[in-house]
Design a protein around this motif. Structure first.
Motif, PDB file in Angstrom:
ATOM      1  N   THR A 190       0.844  -1.193   0.000  1.00  0.00           N
ATOM      2  CA  THR A 190       0.000   0.000   0.000  1.00  0.00           C
ATOM      3  C   THR A 190       0.880   1.245   0.000  1.00  0.00           C
ATOM      4  N   GLY A 191       0.288   2.351  -0.426  1.00  0.00           N
ATOM      5  CA  GLY A 191       1.065   3.589  -0.506  1.00  0.00           C
ATOM      6  C   GLY A 191       2.174   3.493  -1.526  1.00  0.00           C
ATOM      7  N   ALA A 192       1.941   2.723  -2.597  1.00  0.00           N
ATOM      8  CA  ALA A 192       3.002   2.446  -3.570  1.00  0.00           C
ATOM      9  C   ALA A 192       3.098   3.478  -4.680  1.00  0.00           C
ATOM     10  N   ARG A 206       4.079   2.896 -12.902  1.00  0.00           N
ATOM     11  CA  ARG A 206       4.406   2.004 -14.021  1.00  0.00           C
ATOM     12  C   ARG A 206       5.608   2.535 -14.801  1.00  0.00           C
ATOM     13  N   ALA A 207       5.635   3.849 -15.002  1.00  0.00           N
ATOM     14  CA  ALA A 207       6.745   4.453 -15.733  1.00  0.00           C
ATOM     15  C   ALA A 207       8.056   4.284 -14.966  1.00  0.00           C
ATOM     16  N   GLN A 261       6.813   3.917  -3.699  1.00  0.00           N
ATOM     17  CA  GLN A 261       7.094   3.643  -5.102  1.00  0.00           C
ATOM     18  C   GLN A 261       8.435   2.934  -5.279  1.00  0.00           C
ATOM     19  N   PHE A 262       9.377   3.204  -4.383  1.00  0.00           N
ATOM     20  CA  PHE A 262      10.669   2.528  -4.456  1.00  0.00           C
ATOM     21  C   PHE A 262      10.561   1.097  -3.944  1.00  0.00           C
ATOM     22  N   ASP A 277      -5.613   7.452  -6.805  1.00  0.00           N
ATOM     23  CA  ASP A 277      -5.420   8.293  -7.990  1.00  0.00           C
ATOM     24  C   ASP A 277      -4.785   7.480  -9.117  1.00  0.00           C
ATOM     25  N   PRO A 278      -5.547   7.106 -10.151  1.00  0.00           N
ATOM     26  CA  PRO A 278      -5.005   6.303 -11.264  1.00  0.00           C
ATOM     27  C   PRO A 278      -3.807   6.951 -11.957  1.00  0.00           C
ATOM     28  N   ALA A 279      -3.780   8.270 -11.997  1.00  0.00           N
ATOM     29  CA  ALA A 279      -2.663   8.950 -12.666  1.00  0.00           C
ATOM     30  C   ALA A 279      -1.341   8.670 -11.956  1.00  0.00           C
ATOM     31  N   ARG A 280      -1.381   8.588 -10.636  1.00  0.00           N
ATOM     32  CA  ARG A 280      -0.160   8.294  -9.890  1.00  0.00           C
ATOM     33  C   ARG A 280       0.265   6.847 -10.123  1.00  0.00           C
TER      34      ARG A 280
END
Length: 302
Positions: free
Chosen positions: A16-18, A51-52, A24-25, A43-46
């Motif tokens: 969670t909180g990824a 993914r990027a 993200q790391f 938020d799908p944009a985040r």
């Protein structure tokens, strides 16, 4: 791929909180080590940004489930989706969290620190019980050492641990009330609750090879820090952040606790970065632990 992480091919990891900060790391390192990653994102944009960061083709192993982890209904729905899709879970890192400088309540009437920093972790851990047991999972709760000292400026005096008095508390909505609200203490109390419940859940899940440990990853320069820095020190906030760990550095402690074979059998522990540490006596009080579990279970039974 982080060289310290073993091959995770075929493993299912829920983080969670990824989509921001340290998460993200954590997510990127686990995916690059071969894991199939599941996260819940408001938020799908985040999630697209995550993914990027992971990059192709590894990003194909990222499963994003829409949901707001401060809401009971979204936690329940996300857990059901995960259970329906995955027979086993091997890693669960409850990393989602935030600090709120003003008193706010969730859609369910729960103070937001309790809702997001505690109930999201408790809810997912208990609602994912079956796949966690099947996968002999390693659960890591990202906490904060503010639970051991709620002073924002620690120049003198003794540490002031977070408190958790559940006597007379009939509902989690009674905790961290608006009257006398102190944001830093409310945040620390929610983290203390996560550790306290974790100790009790670790005993229950141990028979099926599931481990639950908590972690203070160090002072990491994330968005939460901007709120936690006392007003008197904000003019030098940039200098303070330079002395902190980067989100990537903070992530290594979480991934180690979730994957290092040498500590696979440890459960019911609290770590300050890579060193095992202690938490306030109330967190080990069996009566407090059981009362907290009863209140938390009742919240999800509503």
């Amino acid at each position: 791929m982080n060289a310290t992480i073993p091959d995770l091919t075929g493993k299912i990891a829920v983080v969670t909180g990824a989509t921001g900060g340290m998460g993200q790391f954590i997510a990127a390192d686990l995916v690059r080590a071969g894991a199939h990653m599941v996260t819940v994102a408001r938020d799908p944009a985040r999630a697209d940004a995550l993914r990027a960061r992971i990059g192709s083709p590894a990003a194909s192993r990222l499963d994003v489930i829409a949901g707001d982890l401060s809401r009971r209904a979204d936690i329940v729905a996300a857990a059901k989706t995960i259970v329906d899709r995955y027979d086993q879970i091997h890693i669960l890192i409850n990393n989602a969290g935030a600090h709120f400088s003003e008193h706010r309540v969730s859609a369910d009437g729960i103070e937001m620190h309790i809702a997001l920093d505690y109930l999201a972790a408790y809810g997912l851990t208990t609602l994912l019980d079956v796949p966690l047991r099947r996968g002999h999972a390693r659960v890591v709760n990202v906490a904060s050492d503010t639970l051991n000292d709620t002073r924002q400026i620690k120049l003198a005096g003794k540490p002031r641990p977070a408190t958790l008095d559940l006597s007379g508390i009939g509902d989690l909505a009674d905790l961290n009330p608006a009257a006398g609200f102190a944001p830093f203490e409310a945040y620390a109390r929610a983290k203390l609750m996560t550790v306290t419940a974790g100790y009790a859940l670790a005993r229950d899940l141990a028979a099926d090879g599931v481990t639950i440990n908590a972690l203070h990853p160090g002072i990491v320069a994330t968005d939460i820090i901007d709120d936690l820095v006392p007003p008197l020190l904000r003019p030098v906030g940039t200098l303070i952040r330079r002395g902190m760990l980067t989100p990537a550095e903070g992530a290594t402690s979480a991934t180690r606790l979730a994957t290092d074979p040498e500590i696979a059998a440890l459960t019911g522990r609290y770590f300050n970065r890579d060193k095992e540490s202690t938490t306030p006596p109330v967190s080990h009080d069996l009566t407090t632990q059981q009362r907290l579990l009863i209140l938390s279970k009742a919240h999800f039974a509503c």
